[in-house]
Design an enzyme around this catalytic site. Structure first.
Site, PDB file in Angstrom:
ATOM      1  N   ARG A  97       0.845  -1.195   0.000  1.00 56.71           N
ATOM      2  CA  ARG A  97       0.000   0.000   0.000  1.00 56.71           C
ATOM      3  C   ARG A  97       0.881   1.246   0.000  1.00 56.71           C
ATOM      4  O   ARG A  97       1.957   1.258   0.615  1.00 56.71           O
ATOM      5  CB  ARG A  97      -0.842  -0.037   1.284  1.00 56.71           C
ATOM      6  N   THR A 370      -9.971   0.496  -9.102  1.00 56.75           N
ATOM      7  CA  THR A 370      -8.863  -0.379  -8.753  1.00 56.75           C
ATOM      8  C   THR A 370      -8.806  -1.485  -9.815  1.00 56.75           C
ATOM      9  O   THR A 370      -9.600  -1.493 -10.732  1.00 56.75           O
ATOM     10  CB  THR A 370      -9.181  -0.909  -7.343  1.00 56.75           C
ATOM     11  N   LEU A 389      -4.500   2.853  -8.349  1.00 47.79           N
ATOM     12  CA  LEU A 389      -4.013   4.238  -8.294  1.00 47.79           C
ATOM     13  C   LEU A 389      -5.018   5.081  -7.511  1.00 47.79           C
ATOM     14  O   LEU A 389      -4.909   6.281  -7.442  1.00 47.79           O
ATOM     15  CB  LEU A 389      -3.896   4.796  -9.711  1.00 47.79           C
ATOM     16  N   ASN A 390      -6.056   4.451  -7.003  1.00 50.84           N
ATOM     17  CA  ASN A 390      -7.226   5.023  -6.344  1.00 50.84           C
ATOM     18  C   ASN A 390      -8.234   5.461  -7.399  1.00 50.84           C
ATOM     19  O   ASN A 390      -9.004   4.647  -7.874  1.00 50.84           O
ATOM     20  CB  ASN A 390      -6.882   6.140  -5.362  1.00 50.84           C
ATOM     21  N   SER A 442     -10.101  -0.631   0.967  1.00 50.14           N
ATOM     22  CA  SER A 442     -11.164  -1.649   0.920  1.00 50.14           C
ATOM     23  C   SER A 442     -10.741  -2.861   0.097  1.00 50.14           C
ATOM     24  O   SER A 442     -11.546  -3.765  -0.128  1.00 50.14           O
ATOM     25  CB  SER A 442     -12.419  -1.065   0.267  1.00 50.14           C
ATOM     26  N   GLY A 462     -13.461  -1.506  -7.176  1.00 50.99           N
ATOM     27  CA  GLY A 462     -14.782  -0.999  -6.810  1.00 50.99           C
ATOM     28  C   GLY A 462     -14.795  -0.136  -5.569  1.00 50.99           C
ATOM     29  O   GLY A 462     -15.876   0.103  -5.007  1.00 50.99           O
ATOM     30  N   GLY A 463     -13.621   0.331  -5.080  1.00 52.18           N
ATOM     31  CA  GLY A 463     -13.604   1.179  -3.893  1.00 52.18           C
ATOM     32  C   GLY A 463     -14.356   0.514  -2.763  1.00 52.18           C
ATOM     33  O   GLY A 463     -14.173  -0.669  -2.484  1.00 52.18           O
TER      34      GLY A 463
HETATM   35  N1  GLY Z   1      -8.341   3.168  -3.253  1.00 56.33           N
HETATM   36  C1  GLY Z   1      -9.263   2.137  -3.092  1.00 56.33           C
HETATM   37  C2  GLY Z   1      -8.959   1.263  -1.934  1.00 56.33           C
HETATM   38  O1  GLY Z   1      -7.834   1.204  -1.505  1.00 56.33           O
HETATM   39  O2  GLY Z   1      -9.814   0.631  -1.400  1.00 56.33           O
END
Ligand code: GLY
Length: 561
Positions: A97, A370, A389-390, A442, A462-463
Site C-alpha cells: 500500500r 482499482t 491508483l485510487n 477496501s 470498486g472502492g
Molecule cells: N483506493 C481504493 C482502496 O484502496 O480501497
C-alpha cells in the site's frame, strides 16, 4: 412400501443434485490460469507459468503488464495488496500500500478555517502518496520467485515498446478523462492526443523505467535516477513525496485474516486493508441463516446482506486504520459473541436505520477504479492481488519522462474525520493522516478453501463496493450454486452504512423487489447507478480443473493452459 422406496430414491437424487456444484460456464483449463482486466496481462502471466515459472513469478509479470496495458488502474505509481496460498496450504499476505510522505500531517488538506480544500487530496501532485507497487513485486520475486527477473520483465518491456491496442471501453474512458488529463498535465501530454478504438499506444518511457527496475531491482525505482526524477516531478508541481520518502519505502508481509464460514475457510487481507475484517464480519453475521433457501438476490437475501453490511461498514469506518499506528480491537470485532449482539436487533420485518447503528460498543469513500487479478499455477499455488491508483488514472498526474500515472491515494485517509471522501466513506480518527502511515483500503484479495483444498481465488476493483462484490461472489458460488463465470457476471447490490442507501446495478433487480424493500423502510438509490465491482476469479472444480470468471463488465480475460 414400493412408494416409500421410490420417494427415498427421488429425495436422495434431489439431494445429490443440490450438492453437485454448478457446471462451468467460463474458460476451463487443466493446470494453470490468470484472470485479469486485460488480455495482454493475463497472457503474459500465463506464458510465464508455461515457461516453468510459478504463480509468484506470474504475479510479478501480470502486475507489471497491467501497468502497461491498463493504466486506468494498473500501475507503477500506486500500491496494492496480495494474499497467497501455497500448494502445501501455507498462507500469507503482502501489503504494498502507498504511505503518507514524511512531511504529511493530520490537517494537511484543511484550510485556515479547518475546511477540506476541494481537490487537494484527489487531483494532481498534492494527492500523491509514496508508491508501493514496485517494492511489492520485487519483494514477492525475492522471496518466492523461481525464474530470473529478466525472464519475467522482458515480455512486459516488449509490450510497452510494441504498444497496446485501444479497446472500445478504453477509448471511451480515455475520452471521458481527456479534459482532466489536460487540466493536470497541460495540453502537451500524451493523453491530450485522444485515442480511438484500434489505435496503438506505445510506452517507450515506461519501458525505460522497467529496464531500470530490471537492472537494479527495487533500487532501480526507489533510488538513483528514477527516484530523483520522480521526486522532482512531484515536488515541482506542489506535491510532497521526496527522494527520502521513496528510499524509505518498504512492502510489509502481514498475517491475513482467516475465518470459517460454514464449511469454507476464507483467507483475506488484513489492515491496513479493511477488506478481510469486513468480509469476516458480514459473513459471520449471515452464517446463522439458511441463506441458500432464500434464493439468489431475493428479498430476504438482500435484506440480510444489507443489514450485515450496514453493521460491518459502521465498524470499518470507526475502528480500522494502519495497524502500525492504531490499536484495532480485532479479537472483539471478530468474536462470535460481538457479532451475534450486533445482529440482535435485525428483523426481516423492517430496515434498521443507519443512524441507529453507529459503531459497536467496543471500549472505529473510495474510488472504484482499482484492478484485481487471480492466479493459480500448475502446482496449485494461488495468488489473489488487488492493485490501484485510487481514482481512474489516479491523480491524473502523468510523468511523461517515466511513462506512468501517479496515485491519488492520500484521499483514502480521512482528511477530516466525519467528512466523506470521494467515495462517500466517512472515516474516523483511526484513519487520520500521519507521516509514513498507510491509508485505509477496501481492497479484498481473497482465497477460499473447502475441505482443506483450494476452492476459489477472488477479488475486484470498486472502492467501497469491493467488499460487497467479493462476498456476493463467494455466496453466489457456495450458497446459490452458480458457476464461477455466472457468479462473477451476476447483478450486484451494495450498502455501506452511510449514506443509508441500497444501490442496485441497473440490470437484474425487479421493480417489485425494490418496492417491497421500500415498504420495509429501505432507501434505494434512484436514477443511473454505476456497476458494482468487476470481479476476476478462479474456481477449482472437483476434477481439479480450473474455471475462470472474467467479469463481463470490462475487457477482463481468463487465459491458461
Ligand atoms: N483506493 C481504493 C482502496 O484502496 O480501497
Amino acid at each position: 412400501m414400493k412408494k416409500t422406496v421410490l420417494l427415498l430414491f427421488i429425495l436422495s437424487v434431489c439431494y445429490q443434485c443440490k450438492k453437485q456444484p454448478a457446471s462451468p460456464t467460463g474458460l476451463v483449463t487443466e493446470q494453470a490460469m490468470v484472470v485479469s482486466a486485460r488480455e495482454e496481462a493475463s497472457r503474459i502471466g500465463s506464458e510465464i507459468m508455461q515457461k516453468g515459472g510459478n504463480a509468484f513469478d506470474a504475479m510479478v509479470a501480470t502486475e507489471m503488464a497491467l501497468a502497461v496495458a491498463y493504466p486506468f488502474a494498473g500501475n507503477l505509481g500506486g500500491g496494492g495488496f496480495m494474499v497467497y496460498r501455497k500448494e502445501n496450504g501455507e498462507i500469507g499476505g503482502l501489503d504494498y500500500r502507498e504511505k503518507a510522505p514524511l512531511s504529511a500531517h493530520k490537517d494537511m488538506y484543511l484550510d485556515s478555517l479547518g475546511n477540506v480544500v476541494p481537490k487537494m487530496s484527489t487531483v494532481g501532485a498534492t494527492a500523491v502518496g509514496v508508491p508501493g507497487t514496485v517494492a511489492g513485486v520485487m519483494e514477492v520475486h525475492e522471496k518466492y520467485g523461481s525464474l530470473p527477473l529478466k525472464d519475467i520483465l522482458q515480455p512486459v518491456i516488449k509490450l510497452a515498446k510494441r504498444g497496446v491496442i485501444v479497446t472500445e471501453k478504453q477509448a471511451k474512458r480515455l475520452d471521458s478523462y481527456k479534459e482532466r488529463f489536460i487540466e493536470v498535465n497541460g495540453d502537451s501530454t500524451k493523453f491530450a492526443l485522444g485515442f480511438k478504438m484500434g489505435d496503438t499506444i506505445k510506452y517507450p518511457e515506461l519501458a525505460n523505467t522497467l529496464e531500470s527496475i530490471l537492472e537494479n531491482g527495487k533500487d532501480g525505482f526507489y533510488k538513483g535516477e528514477v527516484a530523483q526524477k520522480l521526486a522532482t516531478f512531484i515536488q515541482d508541481r506542489g506535491g510532497f513525496v521526496t527522494e527520502e520518502d521513496l528510499a524509505k519505502y518498504e512492502a510489509k508481509w502481514r498475517q491475513p485474516i482467516v475465518f470459517n464460514y460454514k464449511d469454507l475457510k476464507v483467507i483475506s487481507m488484513s489492515p491496513p486493508s479493511s477488506g478481510g475484517v469486513t468480509i469476516n464480519q458480514i459473513l459471520k453475521m449471515m452464517e446463522p441463516y439458511n441463506v441458500s433457501s432464500y434464493g439468489h438476490n431475493s428479498l430476504k437475501t438482500v435484506q440480510l446482506f444489507t443489514e450485515a453490511s450496514r453493521r460491518a461498514y459502521a465498524d470499518r469506518n470507526y475502528f480500522l486504520g494502519d495497524p502500525d499506528f492504531v490499536d484495532i480491537p480485532l479479537d472483539v470485532l471478530l468474536s462470535d459473541s460481538y457479532l451475534t449482539k450486533r445482529m440482535a436487533d435485525f428483523s426481516f420485518e423492517k430496515a434498521t436505520l443507519s443512524s441507529a447503528v453507529s459503531h459497536g460498543m467496543v471500549d472505529i469513500v473510495e474510488s472504484r477504479e482499482t484492478t484485481h487479478y487471480s492466479i493459480v499455477d500448475a502446482d496449485g499455488n494461488a495468488i489473489s492481488a488487488t492493485t490501484t491508483l485510487n481514482g481512474g488514472y489516479g491523480s491524473k498526474l502523468y510523468s511523461e519522462e517515466l511513462g506512468f500515472f501517479l496515485n491519488n491515494e492520500m484521499d483514502d485517509f480521512s482528511a477530516k474525520p466525519g467528512v466523506p471522501n470521494m467515495f462517500g466513506l466517512i472515516g474516523a480518527e483511526a484513519n487520520s493522516i500521519a507521516p509514513e502511515k498507510r491509508m485505509l483500503s477496501s481492497m479484498t484479495p481473497t482465497i477460499v478453501e473447502k475441505d482443506g483444498k483450494l476452492y476459489m481465488v477472488v477479488g475486484t476493483p470498486g472502492g467501497s463496493t469491493i467488499i460487497t462484490a467479493v462476498v456476493q461472489t463467494i455466496l453466489n458460488v457456495y450458497e446459490f450454486n452458480l458457476s464461477m463465470q455466472d457468479a462473477v457476471n451476476a447483478p450486484r447490490f451494495h450498502h455501506q452504512w452511510l449514506p443509508d442507501m441500497v444501490t442496485f446495478e441497473e440490470e437484474g433487480f425487479s421493480v417489485d423487489l425494490k418496492s417491497q424493500l421500500e415498504s420495509k423502510g429501505y432507501k434505494i438509490l434512484e436514477g443511473r447507478t454505476p456497476i458494482i465491482g468487476k470481479v476476476d476469479a478462479i474456481r477449482v472444480l472437483s476434477n481439479g480443473k480450473l474455471e475462470g470468471g472474467a467479469d463481463k463488465r470490462g475487457d477482463d480475460t481468463a487465459i491458461g493452459f
